[in-house]
Design an enzyme around this catalytic site. Sequence first.
Site, short mmCIF file in Angstrom:
data_model
loop_
_atom_site.label_atom_id
_atom_site.label_comp_id
_atom_site.label_asym_id
_atom_site.label_seq_id
_atom_site.Cartn_x
_atom_site.Cartn_y
_atom_site.Cartn_z
N HIS A 82 1.88 1.98 9.53
CA HIS A 82 2.26 3.36 9.22
C HIS A 82 1.07 4.19 8.70
O HIS A 82 0.69 5.19 9.30
CB HIS A 82 3.42 3.40 8.20
CG HIS A 82 3.65 4.77 7.67
ND1 HIS A 82 3.22 5.18 6.42
CD2 HIS A 82 4.21 5.87 8.23
CE1 HIS A 82 3.53 6.45 6.24
NE2 HIS A 82 4.14 6.90 7.32
N HIS A 118 7.61 7.69 -0.71
CA HIS A 118 6.74 6.61 -0.21
C HIS A 118 6.58 5.52 -1.26
O HIS A 118 6.91 5.72 -2.42
CB HIS A 118 5.36 7.17 0.17
CG HIS A 118 5.44 8.09 1.34
ND1 HIS A 118 5.32 9.44 1.23
CD2 HIS A 118 5.69 7.85 2.65
CE1 HIS A 118 5.47 10.00 2.42
NE2 HIS A 118 5.70 9.06 3.30
N HIS A 178 7.29 8.23 13.63
CA HIS A 178 8.35 7.78 12.73
C HIS A 178 9.59 7.29 13.45
O HIS A 178 10.35 6.50 12.90
CB HIS A 178 8.67 8.86 11.68
CG HIS A 178 7.80 8.68 10.48
ND1 HIS A 178 8.09 7.77 9.49
CD2 HIS A 178 6.61 9.24 10.16
CE1 HIS A 178 7.11 7.79 8.60
NE2 HIS A 178 6.21 8.67 8.97
N HIS A 228 8.93 17.36 4.51
CA HIS A 228 8.22 16.10 4.29
C HIS A 228 7.27 16.23 3.10
O HIS A 228 7.24 15.38 2.22
CB HIS A 228 7.45 15.71 5.56
CG HIS A 228 6.81 14.36 5.45
ND1 HIS A 228 5.45 14.20 5.35
CD2 HIS A 228 7.34 13.13 5.39
CE1 HIS A 228 5.18 12.91 5.24
NE2 HIS A 228 6.31 12.23 5.27
N HIS A 268 -1.37 6.97 10.79
CA HIS A 268 -1.52 8.34 10.27
C HIS A 268 -3.00 8.71 10.23
O HIS A 268 -3.41 9.78 10.67
CB HIS A 268 -0.95 8.44 8.85
CG HIS A 268 0.47 8.92 8.79
ND1 HIS A 268 0.80 10.23 8.91
CD2 HIS A 268 1.64 8.24 8.63
CE1 HIS A 268 2.13 10.37 8.82
NE2 HIS A 268 2.66 9.17 8.65
N HIS A 294 13.00 8.62 5.89
CA HIS A 294 12.45 9.04 7.18
C HIS A 294 13.49 8.94 8.30
O HIS A 294 13.43 9.70 9.25
CB HIS A 294 11.19 8.26 7.51
CG HIS A 294 10.03 8.61 6.61
ND1 HIS A 294 9.80 7.97 5.41
CD2 HIS A 294 9.07 9.57 6.71
CE1 HIS A 294 8.73 8.51 4.83
NE2 HIS A 294 8.27 9.47 5.59
N PHE A 339 -0.21 13.35 3.49
CA PHE A 339 1.21 13.69 3.60
C PHE A 339 1.53 15.17 3.54
O PHE A 339 2.51 15.62 4.10
CB PHE A 339 2.01 12.93 2.55
CG PHE A 339 2.06 11.45 2.81
CD1 PHE A 339 2.28 10.97 4.09
CD2 PHE A 339 1.87 10.54 1.78
CE1 PHE A 339 2.32 9.61 4.34
CE2 PHE A 339 1.91 9.18 2.02
CZ PHE A 339 2.13 8.71 3.31
CU1 C2O Z 1 6.45 10.26 4.92
CU2 C2O Z 1 4.58 8.85 7.81
O1 C2O Z 1 5.13 9.63 6.22
#
Ligand code: C2O
Length: 600
Positions: free
Chosen positions: A338, A208, A372, A186, A342, A217, A359
């Site tokens: 999203h 992203h 995800h 990731h 996080h 994802h 990230f």
């Molecule tokens: Cu690539 Cu929730 O992140």
Amino acid sequence: MSPFSRVLSTFFALIIVLFFLINTTTISTSFFTYTSVFSHFLATFHGKNNHHYSFNDQTDQPNLSLRRSTWRNPFIAFKGINDISPSSVFTKKNISRAISPDIAKCGPVELPPNAITLPYCCPILPSPLKIIDFKEFAKPNAPLRVRKPIHLLDDEYMAKLEKGIAIMKSLPENDPRNNIQQAKVHCVYCNGGYPQKPPFQNLKIDIHRSWLFYPFHRWYIYFFERILGNLIGDPNFAVPYWSWDSIEGMQMPKYFANPNSSLYHHLRDPRHLPPYIVDLNYHVNAESTTQDQQVKYNLAFMYKQMVLADTKEVFMGGVYRHGDQAQPAIGSVELAPHNTVHKWVGRADLPSQEDMGTFYTAARDPIFYPHHSNLDRLWGIWTSLDGGRKDYRDDQDWLDSEFFFYDENLNLVRVNIRDSLDTKKLGYVYEEVELPWLNASPKPSRSKLQRQEKKASLLASSQDPMTTTITKFPLVLDSKVSVVVNRPKKLRSKLEKEREEEVLVMEIVDLHSDKDVKFDVHVDDDEEMLSGPDKAEFVGTFTSVPHGRHKSKTKYLVAISKVLEILEAEEDENIVVTLAPIVGKGLVSIGSIMVEYIPK
Ligand code: C2O
């Protein structure tokens, strides 16, 4: 050999030496530099991407990056690398402009300053480098793996996830199935570890803030699921989803808060343990509200991000092809919930809200995967709304975009987006649950008359240089500001509205990507008393997860057709857009704000 041919061959030898000197920007005698120049030359000649790599000695050692060198496209050898534009290269039609990372040239990632750990995120490559193309579609009659919401699962099922994560954590550090190795995958795709294929190797890939967000994802969770199922000896194991969009799922699932579980993670915000209700519009300075109010906010917020965001550019993010700068435009749900979830999970007292809040470390926390899984589910739900919405599946470059993952047998697999579109072919489906937000359409804060009066007085005062209304760009967002934005079309017909969405397009320039930034966007609101996230005037929020780049550019799109209907503002010539910085004042500049009409 005649004297003439001797002169000729000396001449050509000189030309070749000159060619190499010009094309290697760093003086390097490594074999790798020359072979790659040569293979890129061939690739350019054939007009397509080359998938053979001339070396395979990438390991997890950061110092290897010193051996990397850049080269220049032989056909544009005398131009600076920054002069290469997609249009100067893709002159022929039908040449694929699909993004594909140059995995053999993985390099150090960009981290936020004060990163709490300095990971080298390049995954270990098999030696010799062997890549297989994805072909393992599920057999037509095989049972499907059913991904369910965690709140509907029992201890027995969750024990399987716990066991799988525990095994992943116990595997040797250099095993691609190890949890940290998984997190690196990731990290490398998010923090610029991979360059694009030549001749754009000066551009780093980011999955992203673009149309790669959902499919990348999807594949990432898919391979995680296969690895985990294999490790626990249950190929039917499905990664459950954390349904923060349904009322029962609006807390951190209890299994993740149990300190004796492998699902527990020490780098999380200790204030947000269950039964605390998640704030889908979260930011570090958010004040908590009552549980009922929070649920109401969350549902209205989901409605905006899912239902109102009814074009692919707004929901999925912007078009991103080979040769394009990363982060063209960020999608609605990627922004929030999203990004916000996080950050809600990560520790507010750490520099970048590690681990989930940034990230480079996010996927170290096991909660990343159910988070995800839910986002992947929402992609499917979005395409099914209004009797079927269009994503990018007519675009060949999107379909051909590629990623690389390890499977459970340690094969390095090349996948493309085309093969990800039907989850049944990948062997899984989502158990459907009720969507409580589906009818949570926002109401206006005030009557039409009150709104019109406010707007008239603001428009009048906008002539006054002392007011906060501005028209000059770029504008540094260091305090609340209102902008009058012209609407090129008024009172559109029903048919026009069905065909095209009215979209507020904000160009974001100079975003301090290494910092936490959030600003809210309001339309025809009262600047002194801005509406909450459950009201129509609050049209959206821009929120960043630190990437590690010092400055970046992107776009933020908000669909407003329905909002203008609700506010009864469809006949207005302009709208008043208020931008309210919430976190990171002054760390973002807006290049322009416009209304555009985007086909659905
Ligand atoms: Cu690539 Cu929730 O992140």
